[in-house]
Design an enzyme around this catalytic site. Sequence first.
Site, PDB file in Angstrom:
ATOM      1  N   ASP A   6     -14.522 107.422  50.665  1.00 25.65           N
ATOM      2  CA  ASP A   6     -15.477 106.564  49.967  1.00 25.65           C
ATOM      3  C   ASP A   6     -14.784 105.221  49.752  1.00 25.65           C
ATOM      4  O   ASP A   6     -13.964 105.060  48.851  1.00 25.65           O
ATOM      5  CB  ASP A   6     -15.885 107.183  48.628  1.00 25.65           C
ATOM      6  N   PHE A  24     -15.460 108.664  41.062  1.00 27.50           N
ATOM      7  CA  PHE A  24     -16.759 108.029  40.827  1.00 27.50           C
ATOM      8  C   PHE A  24     -17.382 107.721  42.183  1.00 27.50           C
ATOM      9  O   PHE A  24     -16.849 106.941  42.966  1.00 27.50           O
ATOM     10  CB  PHE A  24     -16.663 106.738  40.002  1.00 27.50           C
ATOM     11  N   LYS A  60     -21.493  97.915  48.589  1.00 28.83           N
ATOM     12  CA  LYS A  60     -21.110  96.739  47.794  1.00 28.83           C
ATOM     13  C   LYS A  60     -20.943  95.454  48.622  1.00 28.83           C
ATOM     14  O   LYS A  60     -21.911  94.759  48.881  1.00 28.83           O
ATOM     15  CB  LYS A  60     -19.863  97.041  46.981  1.00 28.83           C
TER      16      LYS A  60
HETATM   17  C1  LIG Z   1     -16.270 104.389  44.986  1.00 33.49           C
HETATM   18  C2  LIG Z   1     -17.728 104.206  44.708  1.00 33.49           C
HETATM   19  N1  LIG Z   1     -18.626 104.943  45.376  1.00 33.49           N
HETATM   20  C3  LIG Z   1     -19.946 104.837  45.168  1.00 33.49           C
HETATM   21  C4  LIG Z   1     -20.437 103.937  44.233  1.00 33.49           C
HETATM   22  C5  LIG Z   1     -21.908 103.844  43.990  1.00 33.49           C
HETATM   23  O1  LIG Z   1     -22.425 102.644  44.494  1.00 33.49           O
HETATM   24  P1  LIG Z   1     -23.864 102.159  44.008  1.00 33.49           P
HETATM   25  O2  LIG Z   1     -23.729 101.734  42.585  1.00 33.49           O
HETATM   26  O3  LIG Z   1     -24.173 100.995  44.930  1.00 33.49           O
HETATM   27  O4  LIG Z   1     -24.788 103.286  44.194  1.00 33.49           O
HETATM   28  C6  LIG Z   1     -19.538 103.146  43.504  1.00 33.49           C
HETATM   29  C7  LIG Z   1     -20.013 102.211  42.484  1.00 33.49           C
HETATM   30  O5  LIG Z   1     -19.297 101.672  41.667  1.00 33.49           O
HETATM   31  C8  LIG Z   1     -18.158 103.292  43.736  1.00 33.49           C
HETATM   32  O6  LIG Z   1     -17.241 102.567  43.069  1.00 33.49           O
END
Ligand SMILES: Cc1ncc(COP(=O)(O)O)c(C=O)c1O
Length: 432
Positions: free
Chosen positions: A232, A146, A282
């Site tokens: 990520d 994700f 986040k």
């Molecule tokens: C690992 C990861 N990457 C990217 C994102 C996307 O972040 P955003 O919702 O701020 O676009 C999330 C969101 O939960 C995430 O858990």
Amino acid sequence: MNTSELTASQRAIAKEDKYGAHNYHPLPVVLKKGKGTRVWDVEGKEYFDFLSAYSSVNQGHCHPRLIDVMKGQIEELTLTSRAFYNSLLGEFEEYITNYFGYDKVLAMNTGVEAVETAVKLCRKWGYLKKGIEPNKAKVIFVQNNFHGRTIGIISASTESDSRNEFGPFLPGIEIIPYNNITALEKALDDPNVAGFLIEPVQGEAGVIVPDKNYVYDCHSLCKSKNVLFIADEVQTGLARTGSILACHGYTAGIGHKAEGKPESFDEFKSKEIRPDIVILGKALSGGMMPVSAVLADDDIMLCIKPGEHGSTYGGNPLACRVAMEALQIIKDESLTDNAELLGRYLRKKLFQIDSPWIEGVRGAGLLNAIVIRAKSKDTAWNICMRFAEKGLLAKPTRNTIIRLAPPLVITKQEIDDCLAIIEETFMEYTEE
Ligand SMILES: Cc1ncc(COP(=O)(O)O)c(C=O)c1O
């Protein structure tokens, strides 16, 4: 029913339902106030927050230091765009690059924008530095990832809810199984691969902790093939998994309570690596506003030239001020140590709960999950509803998994209070 007969919560839910897009399925709790590890609903009921806005409020809700810097900066300057310099962007860039030990940073807003940024940077590097033929660059992703919701990023998703009827998708993507080093080895045989993008622990997939050496071995393979290793850390980073980045090594535990077989529980420390590109979001603002960032060294970051990438709000002075404070709080309040220590304690205690509904417990630091032995697709949801009645907020992910991720400022006493709610709920739970 006449709307005046509805409770404040019911009115708020009805309004969202009527006027908002139906793109989420929230638990029916309407929150109004937050402080530290607690939130309150519009009727004044108090809850422990065990989701932390998907690991965004690691520093706790409405941290007083974040409120102070935010208030101060709002009265000074909030947005200039990047058409001009601002007095805080350079300061933030110096601060965060020293904090994580990279040459450069590129500031964005949301997590998914930062992931898109990393993919663009990786492709550019592939053409300029690795010598991949124009339009042939590939980025490898793993199953059940994700990384967000844009067209570009869902092109790498394997989740039907994320993808269905949103095609056509982006080319230049290959998806391999997670936690399978042989699959990566094979994928890296293609000389057009520019990067490998991975969550060191998969959050949304249900807190999937890979084998102890998996991330380390992936990194070594990428190095040997001149492929960028991109982490990520939007959810796993910023102390959540018990180190400042999960890639720096996290303490994890995986416990199985398979029916009819002996139980097993394994705690381990993963090895440390230094990704070529790190993606953060986040908790970078401690829940105050969207702030995200991509870190890399000059050889990679300087592949992008003026005009080739950006965002109106990316690097705004308010975000810079808040992010520096949010990062400093993590250090000053030793949130990495707290996440490591209390995470281990939480997993151990959860695993000791003797309930037929619990199939397993796993996690790293304070990113944990209970795997539910579900009788129906509603079991995990119903259990979360019972938690909420007793004053604890958590939400199922992928139907059968309940993620437990409190703010990292939580104390041992509070963890014990929450464990009591969790245990009582499991002991009482029945399903026809
Ligand atoms: C690992 C990861 N990457 C990217 C994102 C996307 O972040 P955003 O919702 O701020 O676009 C999330 C969101 O939960 C995430 O858990």
